[in-house]
Enzyme design. Structure first.
Site, PDB file in Angstrom:
ATOM      1  CE  LYS A 328      21.839 -56.689  67.920  1.00 29.20           C
ATOM      2  NZ  LYS A 328      20.394 -56.728  67.676  1.00 29.20           N
ATOM      3  CE  LYS A 330      22.524 -61.543  64.845  1.00 36.06           C
ATOM      4  NZ  LYS A 330      21.402 -61.369  65.559  1.00 36.06           N
TER       5      LYS A 330
END
Length: 420
Positions: A328, A330
């Site tokens: 992701k 992140k």
């Protein structure tokens, strides 16, 4: 049901985790225990579980057993439950179990009871066995009275194929005891009283091997170390004498047809709470949702509340730190374990599991018996393929005025001096 090798191995891994917590509590509080029965045999012959065994049995001197039952609930993990007849009123055995409440083990003979039915390890009290013949007779008679009364409460009738002596004993017990609770308490008091005096023999009165479970006290002693699945454990000091009395030539493997579990169960489910199987004929509706749940906010709570309203049991899969970073792209403020702890404290959430890859959703809906798959409406249409797996797919509207991205942006502005 018969267990295949893969399921047996996974079951053993779950039970081992329960035992590790038991072991730590004993060691931290100087409580004496021994692996007994098949678990002791497993330690000596296999350095771990007997390959086809599906439980762990330990014995504790009565005094240590009593202390353990008093203090263990303070130290056990949230999912573990110390089951005694005091903590679970319909449970009627003198020995205790530690159960994993997030799992299911429906024993054929106990499935009708309204008790915790998670997978378990057994903890047996080891009591003194009287040296005096009169005391032996007293103990035998009163144990039979209490046990028979309790048995009557959990039997629809007295079986026709029982001996006349047993039938008379069961009928007589009704005149000595007025309630099941009284019988349970009196039975414990009787055994505690016997155990206050030292004896040449110790007995596991509720073990599987009847009179063979009566052993010289010095066979147990302080115990000795043994290896069990890589862990240092305690077994009876004179384990050779103990195991020989129970099994004969215990180092010889039994015939292949006898290498089976001695428990009889209808359902084993390592990923589903027993509550699913004991509620209204398996009618519990299960819901799953996915997310990162970093910087938990009221929008998350709204989503979880609405997801839970769609069923009875909510599973939440949260992205691991590695999955967030590698897939992701992140970086979370809170670690996976911190986010997991936060979610587990929310009353709408029943189970938290890790999300480690994009593809696991199809596997999860089958492994956790999911009826409804829930995501926010920003994922509209992306998971419709799960309908082919027999799952309802629902996209819930997000709470419009709040998001983790917005919170992080606002915090970034504030920290740079641009806030008001």
């Amino acid at each position: 049901m018969e267990l295949d090798k893969e399921t047996t191995k996974k079951l053993q891994e779950k039970i081992l985790k329960i035992f590790i917590e038991f072991k730590k509590i004993c060691e931290d509080n100087s409580l004496k225990y021994y692996l007994i029965g098949g678990s002791c045999l497993g330690a000596v012959r296999h350095k771990g579980f007997i390959p086809w065994d599906d439980d762990i049995d330990v014995g504790m001197p009565r005094e240590d057993f009593t202390v353990f039952c008093r203090i263990a609930p303070k130290f056990l993990s949230q999912n573990l439950f110390l089951q005694t007849y005091e903590s679970d009123p319909q449970y009627y055995f003198e020995f205790a179990k530690i159960r994993d409440s997030n799992t299911t083990y429906l024993d054929s003979g106990m499935k009708q009871l309204d008790i915790n039915h998670g997978i378990f390890m057994d903890i047996f009290p080891l009591d003194s066995y009287p040296d005096n013949i009169l005391k032996k007779s007293y103990l035998r008679v009163y144990r039979a009275i209490y046990d028979d009364y309790i048995h009557i409460q959990h039997s629809k009738n007295i079986s026709d194929n029982q001996s006349l002596q047993n039938k008379l004993m069961q009928e007589a017990s009704k005149h000595f005891v007025k309630s099941e609770n009284q019988a349970k308490a009196a039975r414990t008091e009787l055994l505690q009283k016997i155990s206050r005096k030292s004896s040449k023999f110790l007995a596991n009165y509720y073990g599987a091997w009847a009179k063979k479970e009566i052993c010289p006290t010095h066979w147990f002693g302080d115990g000795i170390s043994a290896s069990f699945e890589g862990y240092d454990v305690r077994i009876p000091k004179e384990y050779d004498s103990y195991l020989s009395q129970l099994y004969g030539d215990y180092m010889i493997l039994p015939p292949i047809e006898k290498r089976v579990s001695h428990h009889h169960c209808d359902v084993i489910d390592l990923n589903t709470t027993y509550k699913y199987y004991t509620k209204a004929g398996h009618s519990m509706k299960r819901v799953i949702t996915y997310g990162t749940f970093d910087l938990l906010h009221y929008g998350h709570i709204n989503l979880l509340r609405r997801a839970k309203e769609l069923g009875d049991y909510l599973v939440v899969a949260i992205s691991t730190d590695e999955f967030n970073w590698n897939e992701k792209h992140k970086k979370c403020y809170f670690t996976y374990e911190q986010r997991k702890a936060l979610l587990e404290s929310i009353r709408y959430v029943d189970l938290v599991i890790p999300e480690t890859n994009w593809e696991q959703k199809k596997t999860d809906v089958h492994e956790y018996h999911i009826d409804t798959f829930v995501m926010g409406d920003d994922w509209e249409g992306k998971f419709d393929f799960l309908k082919d797996e027999g799952v309802e797919v629902v996209y819930l509207p997000r709470t419009p005025e709040i998001s983790t991205t917005q919170i992080k942006a606002n915090l970034s502005i504030d920290s740079s001096g641009g806030g008001v």
